[in-house]
Write a protein that holds these residues in place. Structure first.
Motif, PDB file in Angstrom:
ATOM      1  N   TYR A 131     -22.649  14.465 -21.788  1.00 35.02           N
ATOM      2  CA  TYR A 131     -23.785  15.627 -22.504  1.00 35.02           C
ATOM      3  C   TYR A 131     -23.168  17.119 -22.909  1.00 35.02           C
ATOM      4  O   TYR A 131     -22.299  18.137 -22.122  1.00 35.02           O
ATOM      5  CB  TYR A 131     -24.623  15.747 -21.085  1.00 35.02           C
ATOM      6  N   CYS A 132     -22.803  17.307 -23.793  1.00 38.16           N
ATOM      7  CA  CYS A 132     -22.941  18.454 -24.756  1.00 38.16           C
ATOM      8  C   CYS A 132     -23.965  19.937 -24.301  1.00 38.16           C
ATOM      9  O   CYS A 132     -25.403  19.625 -25.093  1.00 38.16           O
ATOM     10  CB  CYS A 132     -21.851  18.972 -26.307  1.00 38.16           C
ATOM     11  N   LEU A 133     -23.171  20.784 -23.990  1.00 39.75           N
ATOM     12  CA  LEU A 133     -24.250  21.804 -23.898  1.00 39.75           C
ATOM     13  C   LEU A 133     -25.076  22.219 -25.241  1.00 39.75           C
ATOM     14  O   LEU A 133     -26.007  22.555 -25.082  1.00 39.75           O
ATOM     15  CB  LEU A 133     -23.551  23.396 -23.758  1.00 39.75           C
ATOM     16  N   ASN A 134     -23.752  22.422 -26.155  1.00 44.47           N
ATOM     17  CA  ASN A 134     -24.684  22.035 -27.315  1.00 44.47           C
ATOM     18  C   ASN A 134     -24.622  21.412 -28.577  1.00 44.47           C
ATOM     19  O   ASN A 134     -22.462  21.082 -28.064  1.00 44.47           O
ATOM     20  CB  ASN A 134     -23.972  23.692 -28.306  1.00 44.47           C
ATOM     21  N   GLU A 135     -24.691  20.064 -29.035  1.00 48.67           N
ATOM     22  CA  GLU A 135     -24.433  19.402 -29.420  1.00 48.67           C
ATOM     23  C   GLU A 135     -23.979  19.801 -31.394  1.00 48.67           C
ATOM     24  O   GLU A 135     -24.046  20.577 -31.467  1.00 48.67           O
ATOM     25  CB  GLU A 135     -25.611  17.924 -29.635  1.00 48.67           C
ATOM     26  N   SER A 136     -23.224  18.909 -31.450  1.00 49.02           N
ATOM     27  CA  SER A 136     -22.236  19.636 -32.615  1.00 49.02           C
ATOM     28  C   SER A 136     -23.109  19.670 -33.897  1.00 49.02           C
ATOM     29  O   SER A 136     -22.249  20.771 -34.646  1.00 49.02           O
ATOM     30  CB  SER A 136     -20.913  18.424 -33.057  1.00 49.02           C
ATOM     31  N   VAL A 137     -23.985  19.206 -34.355  1.00 50.21           N
ATOM     32  CA  VAL A 137     -24.783  19.012 -35.421  1.00 50.21           C
ATOM     33  C   VAL A 137     -25.444  20.361 -34.705  1.00 50.21           C
ATOM     34  O   VAL A 137     -25.033  21.577 -36.479  1.00 50.21           O
ATOM     35  CB  VAL A 137     -25.838  18.026 -35.217  1.00 50.21           C
ATOM     36  N   ALA A 138     -25.642  21.030 -34.091  1.00 48.70           N
ATOM     37  CA  ALA A 138     -26.555  21.955 -33.965  1.00 48.70           C
ATOM     38  C   ALA A 138     -25.339  23.505 -34.099  1.00 48.70           C
ATOM     39  O   ALA A 138     -25.735  24.529 -34.999  1.00 48.70           O
ATOM     40  CB  ALA A 138     -27.003  22.297 -32.389  1.00 48.70           C
ATOM     41  N   ILE A 139     -24.140  23.201 -33.618  1.00 47.06           N
ATOM     42  CA  ILE A 139     -22.665  24.371 -34.122  1.00 47.06           C
ATOM     43  C   ILE A 139     -22.410  24.214 -35.191  1.00 47.06           C
ATOM     44  O   ILE A 139     -22.712  25.335 -35.879  1.00 47.06           O
ATOM     45  CB  ILE A 139     -21.290  23.667 -33.177  1.00 47.06           C
ATOM     46  N   SER A 140     -22.766  23.025 -35.755  1.00 47.48           N
ATOM     47  CA  SER A 140     -22.438  23.203 -37.486  1.00 47.48           C
ATOM     48  C   SER A 140     -23.630  23.599 -38.048  1.00 47.48           C
ATOM     49  O   SER A 140     -23.037  24.683 -38.886  1.00 47.48           O
ATOM     50  CB  SER A 140     -22.676  21.675 -38.244  1.00 47.48           C
ATOM     51  N   LYS A 153     -25.697  40.643 -14.752  1.00 47.65           N
ATOM     52  CA  LYS A 153     -26.292  39.703 -14.779  1.00 47.65           C
ATOM     53  C   LYS A 153     -25.360  38.754 -14.821  1.00 47.65           C
ATOM     54  O   LYS A 153     -23.865  38.919 -15.402  1.00 47.65           O
ATOM     55  CB  LYS A 153     -26.902  39.302 -15.415  1.00 47.65           C
ATOM     56  N   ASP A 154     -25.056  37.544 -14.085  1.00 47.16           N
ATOM     57  CA  ASP A 154     -24.253  36.126 -13.925  1.00 47.16           C
ATOM     58  C   ASP A 154     -24.159  35.633 -14.859  1.00 47.16           C
ATOM     59  O   ASP A 154     -25.634  34.096 -14.821  1.00 47.16           O
ATOM     60  CB  ASP A 154     -24.338  36.029 -12.402  1.00 47.16           C
ATOM     61  N   VAL A 155     -24.484  35.673 -15.694  1.00 50.13           N
ATOM     62  CA  VAL A 155     -24.676  34.496 -17.099  1.00 50.13           C
ATOM     63  C   VAL A 155     -23.537  33.223 -16.899  1.00 50.13           C
ATOM     64  O   VAL A 155     -24.387  32.462 -16.793  1.00 50.13           O
ATOM     65  CB  VAL A 155     -24.659  35.523 -18.439  1.00 50.13           C
ATOM     66  N   ALA A 156     -22.771  33.693 -16.328  1.00 52.69           N
ATOM     67  CA  ALA A 156     -21.537  31.920 -16.001  1.00 52.69           C
ATOM     68  C   ALA A 156     -22.371  31.677 -15.395  1.00 52.69           C
ATOM     69  O   ALA A 156     -22.337  30.206 -15.539  1.00 52.69           O
ATOM     70  CB  ALA A 156     -20.514  33.053 -15.665  1.00 52.69           C
ATOM     71  N   GLY A 157     -23.070  31.762 -14.231  1.00 48.78           N
ATOM     72  CA  GLY A 157     -23.163  31.521 -12.732  1.00 48.78           C
ATOM     73  C   GLY A 157     -24.835  30.860 -13.529  1.00 48.78           C
ATOM     74  O   GLY A 157     -24.898  29.573 -13.227  1.00 48.78           O
ATOM     75  N   MET A 158     -25.180  31.073 -14.380  1.00 48.98           N
ATOM     76  CA  MET A 158     -26.842  31.072 -15.219  1.00 48.98           C
ATOM     77  C   MET A 158     -26.207  29.829 -15.774  1.00 48.98           C
ATOM     78  O   MET A 158     -27.413  28.632 -16.017  1.00 48.98           O
ATOM     79  CB  MET A 158     -27.567  31.619 -15.722  1.00 48.98           C
ATOM     80  N   ILE A 159     -25.321  29.285 -16.717  1.00 42.63           N
ATOM     81  CA  ILE A 159     -25.293  28.505 -17.545  1.00 42.63           C
ATOM     82  C   ILE A 159     -24.920  27.101 -16.948  1.00 42.63           C
ATOM     83  O   ILE A 159     -25.210  26.095 -17.079  1.00 42.63           O
ATOM     84  CB  ILE A 159     -24.153  28.449 -18.413  1.00 42.63           C
ATOM     85  N   ILE A 160     -23.736  27.384 -15.833  1.00 45.20           N
ATOM     86  CA  ILE A 160     -23.334  26.206 -15.064  1.00 45.20           C
ATOM     87  C   ILE A 160     -24.578  25.695 -14.228  1.00 45.20           C
ATOM     88  O   ILE A 160     -24.929  24.415 -13.737  1.00 45.20           O
ATOM     89  CB  ILE A 160     -23.106  26.400 -13.869  1.00 45.20           C
ATOM     90  N   GLU A 161     -25.408  26.973 -14.117  1.00 46.36           N
ATOM     91  CA  GLU A 161     -26.490  26.167 -13.451  1.00 46.36           C
ATOM     92  C   GLU A 161     -27.382  25.390 -14.048  1.00 46.36           C
ATOM     93  O   GLU A 161     -28.735  24.204 -13.573  1.00 46.36           O
ATOM     94  CB  GLU A 161     -27.836  27.656 -12.769  1.00 46.36           C
ATOM     95  N   TYR A 162     -27.554  25.718 -15.094  1.00 51.58           N
ATOM     96  CA  TYR A 162     -28.149  24.986 -16.007  1.00 51.58           C
ATOM     97  C   TYR A 162     -27.837  23.609 -16.507  1.00 51.58           C
ATOM     98  O   TYR A 162     -28.156  22.258 -16.562  1.00 51.58           O
ATOM     99  CB  TYR A 162     -28.645  25.824 -17.644  1.00 51.58           C
ATOM    100  N   LEU A 163     -26.323  23.427 -16.538  1.00 54.68           N
ATOM    101  CA  LEU A 163     -25.827  22.068 -16.655  1.00 54.68           C
ATOM    102  C   LEU A 163     -26.652  21.544 -15.310  1.00 54.68           C
ATOM    103  O   LEU A 163     -26.351  20.524 -15.034  1.00 54.68           O
ATOM    104  CB  LEU A 163     -24.695  22.329 -16.457  1.00 54.68           C
TER     105      LEU A 163
END
Ligand code: ADP
Length: 302
Positions: free
Chosen positions: A87-96, A277-287
């Motif tokens: 699982y990639c948080l953002n997929e390669s095609v979306a990044i491109s 805000k703990d943005v990093a924490g919210m990203i990990i929580e999303y994962l």
């Protein structure tokens, strides 16, 4: 979970914060340097190898944080992890997609997302028309591959616009010519999207005498309350590009919010400092909620 940050500089604030946030939640998190990855793309056994001979297996999630200069190789490595079922948080095609300003604006305009009127052309013969498309001077001229405000120029008059466009063209640079949103008054909004929510937002204000609000150009940041329309537009933009984590930049125009850009590796420092805000924490929580358990079907390992 076993998480990898796929990036190139382990010392960046954003990466340090993500490592801290994951470890404090009991996850294993490793910094994977894009430049040290190499790949086996033969047969049906995709693997990412790492300098020294180790195989990067067993990951539950990858957080790609690819700097613009490494887009080509970084998205290839991300794609390889996708092939492995990670699982990639953002997929390669979306990044491109998000790395190409023109492609981004084309995709957003198809779905009716508001943006400043923008023209794009190849031939110097079309310069005058291009300025007309953008509503006439003053116009903003942007290098397609520019970042952090570099390569974004305000041309106050028709003559200045023609000179700048023709100069860029003679260098064979790809440029956009855009309506200048004067009412933005040197300010823009950065909306931090995770999943289908804005988890934090800030206003950036340009330094004295500057129209670009980029922090790298001396802009300052403050907490801001965004309107429901701005919220809706920002979430929609990230969704159209397919980004689960994005920094959506918006200017407030007289006719409502207009999208400037969607960033696939938004920085954490400004937004955490401006909002507390703990943005990093919210990203990990999303994962934690969304990354599927590791299923590396092709290698047959868990
Ligand atoms: P970059 O990707 O290099 O940051 P942007 O397109 O986001 O380029 O532009 C940089 C900054 O310039 C924006 O954050 C905004 O403050 C200002 N800006 C860009 N386009 C416009 C515009 N059309 N009208 C008014 N201000 C703009």
């Amino acid at each position: 979970m076993k998480i990898g940050i796929l990036a190139s500089n382990p010392n960046l604030y954003s990466h340090q914060r993500l490592i801290e946030a994951a470890e404090s939640r009991g996850h294993e998190i490793n910094f994977i340097n894009i430049r040290n990855c190499y790949m086996n793309i033969s047969a049906n056994n995709p693997i990412v190898h790492y300098t020294g001979g180790e195989d990067l297996a067993g990951y539950d999630a990858i957080i790609p944080r690819i700097r613009p200069s490494l887009t080509f190789y970084g998205t290839a490595v991300t794609r390889q992890f996708e092939m492995m079922g990670v699982y990639c948080l953002n997929e390669s095609v979306a990044i491109s997609r998000s790395r190409d300003k023109l492609r981004t604006l084309q995709l957003l305009s198809r779905k009716g997302v508001p943006m400043p009127t923008t023209g794009f052309a190849n031939s110097p013969e079309d310069t005058k028309d291009l300025i007309k498309i953008a509503g006439g001077a003053p116009v903003v001229i942007k290098l397609l591959e520019g970042t952090q405000g570099m390569g974004v120029v305000l041309a106050p008059t028709q003559k200045a616009a023609e000179s700048v466009i023709n100069a860029f063209k003679s260098l064979k640079a790809n440029i956009l010519v855009q309506e200048f949103i004067k009412e933005a008054n040197g300010k823009d909004l950065r909306c931090f999207v995770v999943g289908d929510r804005i988890i934090a937002s800030m206003q950036r204000t340009a330094a004295e005498g500057e129209f670009r609000a980029n922090v790298h150009l001396g802009g300052s940041v403050d907490k801001v309350r965004i309107t429901p329309t701005e919220r809706k537009v920002a979430v929609k933009a990230a969704k159209i590009l397919g980004l689960r984590c994005a920094g959506v930049d918006i200017v407030r125009s007289a006719s409502g919010p207009k999208i400037l850009e969607v960033n696939s590796s938004p920085g954490l420092q400004g937004i955490e400092q401006a909002t507390g805000k703990d943005v990093a924490g919210m990203i990990i929580e999303y994962l934690e909620k969304n990354a599927r358990p590791n299923k590396v079907k092709t290698t047959g390992k868990g």
